[in-house]
Motif scaffolding. Structure first.
Motif, PDB file in Angstrom:
ATOM      1  N   TRP A   5       0.819  -1.215   0.000  1.00  0.00           N
ATOM      2  CA  TRP A   5       0.000   0.000   0.000  1.00  0.00           C
ATOM      3  C   TRP A   5       0.845   1.253   0.000  1.00  0.00           C
ATOM      4  O   TRP A   5       0.434   2.267  -0.557  1.00  0.00           O
ATOM      5  CB  TRP A   5      -1.063  -0.008   1.104  1.00  0.00           C
ATOM      6  CG  TRP A   5      -0.639   0.253   2.517  1.00  0.00           C
ATOM      7  CD1 TRP A   5      -0.471  -0.673   3.496  1.00  0.00           C
ATOM      8  CD2 TRP A   5      -0.365   1.522   3.119  1.00  0.00           C
ATOM      9  NE1 TRP A   5      -0.088  -0.052   4.660  1.00  0.00           N
ATOM     10  CE2 TRP A   5      -0.030   1.293   4.456  1.00  0.00           C
ATOM     11  CE3 TRP A   5      -0.371   2.832   2.650  1.00  0.00           C
ATOM     12  CZ2 TRP A   5       0.299   2.312   5.350  1.00  0.00           C
ATOM     13  CZ3 TRP A   5      -0.041   3.860   3.524  1.00  0.00           C
ATOM     14  CH2 TRP A   5       0.282   3.594   4.865  1.00  0.00           C
ATOM     15  N   THR A   6       2.030   1.214   0.604  1.00  0.00           N
ATOM     16  CA  THR A   6       2.858   2.417   0.583  1.00  0.00           C
ATOM     17  C   THR A   6       3.372   2.704  -0.830  1.00  0.00           C
ATOM     18  O   THR A   6       3.451   3.863  -1.234  1.00  0.00           O
ATOM     19  CB  THR A   6       4.032   2.327   1.583  1.00  0.00           C
ATOM     20  OG1 THR A   6       4.822   1.183   1.302  1.00  0.00           O
ATOM     21  CG2 THR A   6       3.528   2.275   3.013  1.00  0.00           C
ATOM     22  N   LEU A   7       3.694   1.672  -1.594  1.00  0.00           N
ATOM     23  CA  LEU A   7       4.086   1.881  -2.989  1.00  0.00           C
ATOM     24  C   LEU A   7       2.907   2.404  -3.808  1.00  0.00           C
ATOM     25  O   LEU A   7       3.070   3.311  -4.635  1.00  0.00           O
ATOM     26  CB  LEU A   7       4.628   0.585  -3.594  1.00  0.00           C
ATOM     27  CG  LEU A   7       5.975   0.118  -3.052  1.00  0.00           C
ATOM     28  CD1 LEU A   7       6.332  -1.265  -3.591  1.00  0.00           C
ATOM     29  CD2 LEU A   7       7.063   1.122  -3.376  1.00  0.00           C
ATOM     30  N   ALA A   8       1.741   1.833  -3.582  1.00  0.00           N
ATOM     31  CA  ALA A   8       0.542   2.303  -4.278  1.00  0.00           C
ATOM     32  C   ALA A   8       0.278   3.766  -3.928  1.00  0.00           C
ATOM     33  O   ALA A   8      -0.021   4.582  -4.806  1.00  0.00           O
ATOM     34  CB  ALA A   8      -0.657   1.434  -3.917  1.00  0.00           C
ATOM     35  N   GLU A   9       0.416   4.104  -2.647  1.00  0.00           N
ATOM     36  CA  GLU A   9       0.192   5.475  -2.205  1.00  0.00           C
ATOM     37  C   GLU A   9       1.189   6.431  -2.855  1.00  0.00           C
ATOM     38  O   GLU A   9       0.819   7.533  -3.280  1.00  0.00           O
ATOM     39  CB  GLU A   9       0.294   5.555  -0.683  1.00  0.00           C
ATOM     40  CG  GLU A   9      -0.034   6.920  -0.124  1.00  0.00           C
ATOM     41  CD  GLU A   9       0.025   6.939   1.386  1.00  0.00           C
ATOM     42  OE1 GLU A   9      -0.948   7.406   1.987  1.00  0.00           O
ATOM     43  OE2 GLU A   9       1.035   6.482   1.954  1.00  0.00           O
ATOM     44  N   GLN A  10       2.433   6.017  -2.978  1.00  0.00           N
ATOM     45  CA  GLN A  10       3.439   6.861  -3.634  1.00  0.00           C
ATOM     46  C   GLN A  10       3.052   7.138  -5.089  1.00  0.00           C
ATOM     47  O   GLN A  10       3.159   8.269  -5.564  1.00  0.00           O
ATOM     48  CB  GLN A  10       4.816   6.193  -3.574  1.00  0.00           C
ATOM     49  CG  GLN A  10       5.435   6.220  -2.205  1.00  0.00           C
ATOM     50  CD  GLN A  10       6.715   5.396  -2.133  1.00  0.00           C
ATOM     51  OE1 GLN A  10       7.178   4.849  -3.121  1.00  0.00           O
ATOM     52  NE2 GLN A  10       7.277   5.306  -0.940  1.00  0.00           N
ATOM     53  N   ARG A  11       2.599   6.106  -5.802  1.00  0.00           N
ATOM     54  CA  ARG A  11       2.202   6.307  -7.195  1.00  0.00           C
ATOM     55  C   ARG A  11       0.951   7.175  -7.299  1.00  0.00           C
ATOM     56  O   ARG A  11       0.797   7.937  -8.247  1.00  0.00           O
ATOM     57  CB  ARG A  11       1.979   4.957  -7.890  1.00  0.00           C
ATOM     58  CG  ARG A  11       3.275   4.231  -8.219  1.00  0.00           C
ATOM     59  CD  ARG A  11       3.032   3.021  -9.074  1.00  0.00           C
ATOM     60  NE  ARG A  11       2.268   1.980  -8.410  1.00  0.00           N
ATOM     61  CZ  ARG A  11       2.802   0.951  -7.749  1.00  0.00           C
ATOM     62  NH1 ARG A  11       4.110   0.817  -7.661  1.00  0.00           N
ATOM     63  NH2 ARG A  11       2.019   0.052  -7.187  1.00  0.00           N
ATOM     64  N   LEU A  12       0.068   7.077  -6.314  1.00  0.00           N
ATOM     65  CA  LEU A  12      -1.180   7.856  -6.349  1.00  0.00           C
ATOM     66  C   LEU A  12      -0.983   9.323  -5.984  1.00  0.00           C
ATOM     67  O   LEU A  12      -1.873  10.140  -6.227  1.00  0.00           O
ATOM     68  CB  LEU A  12      -2.222   7.221  -5.429  1.00  0.00           C
ATOM     69  CG  LEU A  12      -2.803   5.903  -5.923  1.00  0.00           C
ATOM     70  CD1 LEU A  12      -3.601   5.226  -4.817  1.00  0.00           C
ATOM     71  CD2 LEU A  12      -3.663   6.122  -7.163  1.00  0.00           C
ATOM     72  N   GLN A  13       0.154   9.688  -5.410  1.00  0.00           N
ATOM     73  CA  GLN A  13       0.405  11.078  -5.036  1.00  0.00           C
ATOM     74  C   GLN A  13       0.213  12.035  -6.212  1.00  0.00           C
ATOM     75  O   GLN A  13      -0.233  13.166  -6.032  1.00  0.00           O
ATOM     76  CB  GLN A  13       1.810  11.245  -4.458  1.00  0.00           C
ATOM     77  CG  GLN A  13       1.997  10.640  -3.098  1.00  0.00           C
ATOM     78  CD  GLN A  13       1.090  11.256  -2.054  1.00  0.00           C
ATOM     79  OE1 GLN A  13       0.904  12.461  -1.990  1.00  0.00           O
ATOM     80  NE2 GLN A  13       0.510  10.402  -1.232  1.00  0.00           N
ATOM     81  N   GLN A  14       0.525  11.598  -7.410  1.00  0.00           N
ATOM     82  CA  GLN A  14       0.378  12.462  -8.578  1.00  0.00           C
ATOM     83  C   GLN A  14      -1.081  12.816  -8.863  1.00  0.00           C
ATOM     84  O   GLN A  14      -1.361  13.738  -9.619  1.00  0.00           O
ATOM     85  CB  GLN A  14       0.995  11.800  -9.810  1.00  0.00           C
ATOM     86  CG  GLN A  14       0.268  10.546 -10.259  1.00  0.00           C
ATOM     87  CD  GLN A  14       0.935   9.859 -11.417  1.00  0.00           C
ATOM     88  OE1 GLN A  14       1.207  10.506 -12.417  1.00  0.00           O
ATOM     89  NE2 GLN A  14       1.209   8.569 -11.264  1.00  0.00           N
ATOM     90  N   TYR A  15      -2.011  12.081  -8.252  1.00  0.00           N
ATOM     91  CA  TYR A  15      -3.433  12.331  -8.483  1.00  0.00           C
ATOM     92  C   TYR A  15      -4.098  13.116  -7.355  1.00  0.00           C
ATOM     93  O   TYR A  15      -5.305  13.239  -7.319  1.00  0.00           O
ATOM     94  CB  TYR A  15      -4.172  11.001  -8.688  1.00  0.00           C
ATOM     95  CG  TYR A  15      -3.637  10.211  -9.851  1.00  0.00           C
ATOM     96  CD1 TYR A  15      -3.827  10.652 -11.160  1.00  0.00           C
ATOM     97  CD2 TYR A  15      -2.936   9.030  -9.652  1.00  0.00           C
ATOM     98  CE1 TYR A  15      -3.340   9.932 -12.235  1.00  0.00           C
ATOM     99  CE2 TYR A  15      -2.441   8.302 -10.723  1.00  0.00           C
ATOM    100  CZ  TYR A  15      -2.642   8.755 -11.998  1.00  0.00           C
ATOM    101  OH  TYR A  15      -2.159   8.047 -13.057  1.00  0.00           O
ATOM    102  N   ARG A  16      -3.325  13.654  -6.453  1.00  0.00           N
ATOM    103  CA  ARG A  16      -3.907  14.497  -5.400  1.00  0.00           C
ATOM    104  C   ARG A  16      -4.270  15.840  -6.012  1.00  0.00           C
ATOM    105  O   ARG A  16      -3.499  16.405  -6.778  1.00  0.00           O
ATOM    106  CB  ARG A  16      -2.929  14.687  -4.251  1.00  0.00           C
ATOM    107  CG  ARG A  16      -2.840  13.465  -3.394  1.00  0.00           C
ATOM    108  CD  ARG A  16      -1.986  13.723  -2.177  1.00  0.00           C
ATOM    109  NE  ARG A  16      -2.325  12.692  -1.218  1.00  0.00           N
ATOM    110  CZ  ARG A  16      -2.715  12.945   0.022  1.00  0.00           C
ATOM    111  NH1 ARG A  16      -2.773  14.163   0.454  1.00  0.00           N
ATOM    112  NH2 ARG A  16      -3.024  11.965   0.812  1.00  0.00           N
ATOM    113  N   CYS A  17      -5.447  16.321  -5.683  1.00  0.00           N
ATOM    114  CA  CYS A  17      -5.923  17.626  -6.171  1.00  0.00           C
ATOM    115  C   CYS A  17      -5.916  17.700  -7.697  1.00  0.00           C
ATOM    116  O   CYS A  17      -5.608  18.738  -8.284  1.00  0.00           O
ATOM    117  CB  CYS A  17      -5.105  18.760  -5.576  1.00  0.00           C
ATOM    118  SG  CYS A  17      -5.154  18.803  -3.773  1.00  0.00           S
ATOM    119  N   GLN A  18      -6.246  16.608  -8.331  1.00  0.00           N
ATOM    120  CA  GLN A  18      -6.299  16.532  -9.787  1.00  0.00           C
ATOM    121  C   GLN A  18      -7.466  17.386 -10.287  1.00  0.00           C
ATOM    122  O   GLN A  18      -8.602  17.151  -9.919  1.00  0.00           O
ATOM    123  CB  GLN A  18      -6.488  15.066 -10.232  1.00  0.00           C
ATOM    124  CG  GLN A  18      -6.560  14.860 -11.711  1.00  0.00           C
ATOM    125  CD  GLN A  18      -5.234  15.143 -12.396  1.00  0.00           C
ATOM    126  OE1 GLN A  18      -4.179  14.881 -11.856  1.00  0.00           O
ATOM    127  NE2 GLN A  18      -5.303  15.708 -13.566  1.00  0.00           N
TER     128      GLN A  18
END
Length: 136
Positions: A5-18
């Motif tokens: 989940w931490t790797l998934a969360e790192q990849r998802l950071q680019q989609y914050r406030c999209q």
């Protein structure tokens, strides 16, 4: 599991406030789906915020996301039909839905993961396409 989940969360950071429409390759769609499923599984519960043109579109997106993210059943409710832009919120902990009109320009799905412990995943991601999990 924690590492996943931490790797998934790192990849998802680019989609914050999209705020712009996502243009995703089929491979990127698969990775995004997988990362969201991994993160949601590691969290204690989630909330979805869906901005759509009508309540029918919002409810269709909710059904697809909810099933793909393997969430517990929501409280049965008769939501009103809204034939204008609206916001539908689904709370995975309470099982409740809230539907109201919406004047904003965004269309898509916000996903917020919640963890009861500080060490768990927590954060909001999106706006993701309404049809991200269509035919998944």
């Amino acid at each position: 599991m924690s590492e996943d989940w931490t790797l998934a969360e790192q990849r998802l950071q680019q989609y914050r406030c999209q705020t712009e429409d996502l243009q995703l390759s089929p491979e990127a769609v698969q990775q995004l789906r997988s990362d969201l499923q991994t993160l949601v599984t590691a969290a204690d519960f989630l909330t979805l915020g869906i901005c759509a043109e009508t309540s029918a579109i919002a409810q269709a997106a909710l059904a697809e996301y909810w099933a793909a993210l393997q969430q517990p059943a929501l409280e049965p409710t008769d939501l009103p039909a809204i034939a204008e832009p609206c916001f539908l919120k689904a709370n995975g902990r309470s099982g409740r839905l809230l539907l109201d009109t919406y004047e904003g320009a965004y269309r898509g799905v916000l996903i917020t993961v919640h963890s009861d412990l500080a060490a768990g995943p927590s954060g909001t991601y999106g706006h993701f396409p309404l049809d991200l999990f269509a035919a998944a």
